[in-house]
Structure formats: C-alpha cells, structure tokens
Design an enzyme around this catalytic site. Structure first.
Site, PDB file in Angstrom:
ATOM      1  N   HIS A 168       4.652 -15.238   0.056  1.00 41.18           N
ATOM      2  CA  HIS A 168       4.924 -13.879  -0.401  1.00 41.18           C
ATOM      3  C   HIS A 168       3.637 -13.160  -0.786  1.00 41.18           C
ATOM      4  CE1 HIS A 168       4.865 -15.726  -4.469  1.00 41.18           C
ATOM      5  NE2 HIS A 168       4.403 -14.544  -4.838  1.00 41.18           N
ATOM      6  N   HIS A 215      -4.851  -4.703   1.038  1.00 41.90           N
ATOM      7  CA  HIS A 215      -3.812  -4.388   2.013  1.00 41.90           C
ATOM      8  C   HIS A 215      -3.119  -5.695   2.373  1.00 41.90           C
ATOM      9  CE1 HIS A 215      -6.457  -5.742   5.390  1.00 41.90           C
ATOM     10  NE2 HIS A 215      -5.314  -5.941   6.011  1.00 41.90           N
ATOM     11  N   GLU A 239      -0.431  -2.843   6.731  1.00 44.04           N
ATOM     12  CA  GLU A 239      -0.845  -2.899   8.131  1.00 44.04           C
ATOM     13  C   GLU A 239       0.300  -3.472   8.956  1.00 44.04           C
ATOM     14  OE1 GLU A 239      -4.287  -5.097  10.882  1.00 44.04           O
ATOM     15  OE2 GLU A 239      -4.033  -5.655   8.774  1.00 44.04           O
TER      16      GLU A 239
END
Length: 140
Positions: A17, A85, A135
């Site tokens: 996760h 990100h 992304e």
C-alpha cells in the site's frame, strides 16, 4: 530489470500500500472509489481519525488518512507532503488519463511514450484531490 521478475532477497516483496494524508476526506473517498474504482477493504483508526485501506485492483492498496489539524492545507508547499508521487499500473494510460481529466483533475504531464531501456512505457501524471501527484504507468 525485466517486467515480472521476482525479488529473490525479500520473498513475496511488492507494493502492498501507499499511504496518502488526505486534505478533504469526503472528496478523497469519492475520488478513489468512484473515479478510480477502488474497493474498500478495511476501515480502522479512531473516531477522531479514520483510516481506510482501498484495493487498487491488483492486490496493492491505497491507505487514506483522515485529515487532522496539523494536515497541510491546499496550496501549502509540497515539501510538507511525504509522498512525492505514486504510480498506478494501467493497461491504457491514455484512457485512464481522460477519465481523471473528466473528473476534474489537473493533468500535469500528458500521456507520453517513454523508453526506459528494458521497459517501454506510457506514462502520465495528474493531481489527486489532496494535492497528491499520481502517475499512470502502462508497460508495453
């Protein structure tokens, strides 16, 4: 490293996760569930701070944390955010990008084909509901 190789040092290693500190709980829950199609796996935390685990669809998860008084607000310097990100796998980065664009997300990098040597990929980037940079990553 070719796609699909296994980590021999840490057996079963992979992404379980990625934790995201939300800025707007309801907006984030709606985005990850309704726009990205992730399913609720577990709800925990406390009455003061909810935490959920959402299945991304391939066995990896996104963990969302309810904001606190110390949570950076929208517009705060991104240095305050611990996630630079994260990449979500997809088999169609262009269609996935259009889906988030239609949901009102700001696309910061339009889908483009990239040669990473051993990997040929299509990538794009967009901003999620708490300012997180996401992304889309499609391997060919």
């Amino acid at each position: 490293m070719p796609v699909g190789t296994r980590n021999e040092a840490i057996k079963g290693c992979g992404t379980h996760h990625i934790a995201v500190q939300t800025r707007d709980w309801d907006k984030s829950m709606a985005f990850y569930q309704d726009v990205l199609g992730m399913k609720l796996v577990a709800e925990f935390g406390s009455p003061e701070r909810k935490i959920v685990l959402l299945d991304a669809g391939d066995g990896s998860h996104i963990e969302l944390f309810q904001p606190t008084d110390a949570t950076p607000s929208e517009g705060d310097d991104a240095v305050n955010d611990p996630v630079i990100h994260f990449a979500l796998a997809t088999t169609d980065a262009r269609a996935a990008t259009e889906r988030v664009r239609e949901a009102g997300c700001k696309v910061t990098v339009e889908p483009r084909d990239v040669d990473l040597g051993a990997l040929k990929v299509t990538i794009s980037f967009f901003i999620g509901p708490s300012g997180e940079v996401i992304e889309f990553f499609e391997t060919h």
